[in-house]
Scaffold this motif. Structure first.
Motif, mmCIF file in Angstrom:
data_model
loop_
_atom_site.group_PDB
_atom_site.id
_atom_site.type_symbol
_atom_site.label_atom_id
_atom_site.label_comp_id
_atom_site.label_asym_id
_atom_site.label_seq_id
_atom_site.Cartn_x
_atom_site.Cartn_y
_atom_site.Cartn_z
ATOM 1 N N UNK A 1 52.927 -15.144 -34.652
ATOM 2 C CA UNK A 1 53.470 -15.651 -35.921
ATOM 3 C C UNK A 1 53.832 -14.519 -36.882
ATOM 4 N N UNK A 2 52.926 -13.573 -37.055
ATOM 5 C CA UNK A 2 53.170 -12.486 -38.018
ATOM 6 C C UNK A 2 54.371 -11.647 -37.605
ATOM 7 N N UNK A 3 54.466 -11.299 -36.314
ATOM 8 C CA UNK A 3 55.580 -10.464 -35.843
ATOM 9 C C UNK A 3 56.907 -11.205 -35.954
ATOM 10 N N UNK A 4 56.924 -12.461 -35.534
ATOM 11 C CA UNK A 4 58.162 -13.245 -35.596
ATOM 12 C C UNK A 4 58.624 -13.400 -37.041
ATOM 13 N N UNK A 5 57.692 -13.681 -37.943
ATOM 14 C CA UNK A 5 58.044 -13.846 -39.355
ATOM 15 C C UNK A 5 58.588 -12.552 -39.944
ATOM 16 N N UNK A 6 57.982 -11.432 -39.584
ATOM 17 C CA UNK A 6 58.424 -10.142 -40.125
ATOM 18 C C UNK A 6 59.770 -9.726 -39.548
ATOM 19 N N UNK A 7 59.953 -9.874 -38.234
ATOM 20 C CA UNK A 7 61.173 -9.359 -37.592
ATOM 21 C C UNK A 7 62.367 -10.275 -37.819
ATOM 22 N N UNK A 8 62.178 -11.572 -37.620
ATOM 23 C CA UNK A 8 63.294 -12.507 -37.732
ATOM 24 C C UNK A 8 63.436 -13.088 -39.122
ATOM 25 N N UNK A 9 62.477 -12.860 -39.990
ATOM 26 C CA UNK A 9 62.522 -13.341 -41.370
ATOM 27 C C UNK A 9 62.732 -14.855 -41.432
ATOM 28 N N UNK A 10 62.106 -15.570 -40.481
ATOM 29 C CA UNK A 10 62.310 -17.004 -40.417
ATOM 30 C C UNK A 10 61.098 -17.656 -39.758
ATOM 31 N N UNK A 11 60.724 -18.841 -40.263
ATOM 32 C CA UNK A 11 59.656 -19.636 -39.664
ATOM 33 C C UNK A 11 60.260 -20.931 -39.162
#
Length: 443
Positions: free
Chosen positions: A115-125
């Motif tokens: 979750x943390x990596x995806x949120x940081x890299x893709x800037x999307x949840x």
């Protein structure tokens, strides 16, 4: 041997190498009658990949593969046991229920660690993560089996290749369908989304620690919804009379969208139709469309039919049909001015928005061919870096390319502030009052 062949077919991508090495370690443990440890196998795989190719540490696929596997190893079985103890319906031997429970546990485990990596890299949840993962696991499993059988049998039985192709088409269609649904994700580039997530998290932690969580969950939900809608309304108010320039450079796109209030102008290539459709899905009216290539059927279906734009209506032009080497277009009561130049078969675009000047290099070229008066700009937007680009006087340069070409070309630039899109769409907000603007990287 088959594992090595499979890894080679994927060109030794880090994520596949990770799974391949873990499988080889597991097979070796069976041969020597020893029990393999998943955590140790994962650590050995990452160590070997890093030793063979240190640059793999920068690959987002490698990190997602590592973290997903770590989450499954650490949490999947524990979550499965916990839910079976709490929800009696999962204690029976129903195959469908066990499949749903297993898919849910795997999805939740991977989300916890990525979750943390995806949120940081893709800037999307994504709000559909659980649902999409559960629905997609089965067809992906079927696809892998069909692909393996087709690989073994070759051209002897073509039906397996056809089944593989049809399954992959279904998966692509289904994923694109989910991605096209509105309100299925939260974009973290919007400040109010970050504030909402932070405040809601604080509320949940506070109630969980100091109060009866079950009794207060309804109040938390209502407060969270009120906070979210307040943020959305405040954000929409802040956009009033603000001009926005969006540069579409993901998936090798080379298109621009300029908007203010309910007015939208599009400068695009017909090849960028997928990215354009995604970015225009909530827009009901277009003021003008400029195509820098011959329109194709998909392009016509999107613009000429959906937006009632007919070629002779004065709201659409195609640059290949324009014989002049210079074209000037004015929009939004002359707040936005387009100057299009055809020089040595290359298109250059100068955009003036209030006091800001943007020079757009669409497909390379040579700055020596560019008139001297066009070589001064606030920001150079380069979809392809032109030869002798140092002859252009710019304060900022945006390399609107994929990650590899952006990094390579950034090393050639010695002046100005460099912005790298990394293959993602970029948004420029322009304050109408004083002409200032801010560049943001957005997905």
């Amino acid at each position: 041997f088959l594992v090595i062949i499979f890894i080679s077919l994927t060109c030794f991508t880090p994520s596949v190498m990770r799974s391949g090495i873990m499988i080889i370690i597991w097979l070796l443990s069976k041969i020597i009658s020893k029990r393999s440890d998943s955590i140790n196998s994962l650590g050995i795989a990452v160590f070997l990949i890093s030793m063979i190719s240190p640059n793999s540490c920068l690959d987002i696929g490698m990190w997602l593969s590592f973290l997903s596997t770590l989450g499954i190893v650490l949490f999947a079985d524990k979550i499965n046991v916990f839910l079976k103890n709490k929800i009696l319906i999962f204690n029976n031997k129903n195959i469908i229920l066990n499949y749903i429970l297993s898919s849910f546990c795997i999805s939740l485990s991977t989300i916890i660690t990525t979750f943390a990596l995806v949120s940081w890299y893709f800037r999307k949840i994504s709000l559909l993560t659980f649902l999409s993962n559960i629905l997609i696991i089965f067809p992906v499993t079927v696809l892998l089996n069909f692909a393996f059988i087709a690989l073994i049998l070759g051209n002897n039985i073509a039906i397996w290749a056809v089944l593989t192709n049809r399954t992959s088409d279904f998966i692509i269609f289904f994923v694109n369908f989910l991605a096209s649904l509105p309100f299925t994700s939260l974009n973290l580039d919007y400040p109010f989304i970050m504030i909402w997530i932070f405040c809601t998290s604080i509320l949940i932690v506070y109630v969980f620690v100091f109060m009866d969580f079950k009794k207060e969950i309804l109040k938390i939900s209502l407060l969270s919804i009120i906070l979210l809608f307040s943020g959305i309304i405040s954000y929409q108010i802040s956009l009033k009379d603000k001009i926005r320039l969006k540069i579409l450079c993901s998936k090798n796109s080379r298109s621009l969208i300029i908007s203010k209030n309910n007015h939208v102008i599009v400068f695009c290539r017909p090849e960028d139709i997928y990215n354009l459709r995604k970015n225009l899905q909530n827009i009901n009216n277009l003021d003008f469309v400029i195509s820098c290539g011959e329109p194709n059927e998909s392009f016509n279906n999107l613009f000429l039919k959906n937006y009632n734009l007919i070629e002779n209506s004065g709201k659409f032009i195609s640059l290949p049909d324009i014989k002049n080497e210079f074209l000037e277009l004015n929009f939004l009561n002359n707040e936005v001015n387009f100057y299009i130049f055809k020089i040595q078969q290359k298109n250059w675009l100068q955009i003036k928005i209030q006091n800001s000047i943007f020079l757009v290099c669409l497909n390379g070229g040579d700055v020596n061919d560019l008139p001297i008066e066009l070589r001064n700009c606030d920001t150079l937007i380069a979809f392809g870096l032109p030869n002798n680009f140092n002859l252009i006087n710019f304060e900022n340069i945006l390399l609107a390319m994929n990650s590899y070409h952006s990094r390579i070309n950034s090393q050639k630039i010695n002046n100005g502030k460099i912005f790298i899109s990394d293959g993602h769409d970029v948004l420029i907000d322009i304050n109408i009052k004083n002409g200032n603007y801010v560049l943001q990287r957005k997905i």
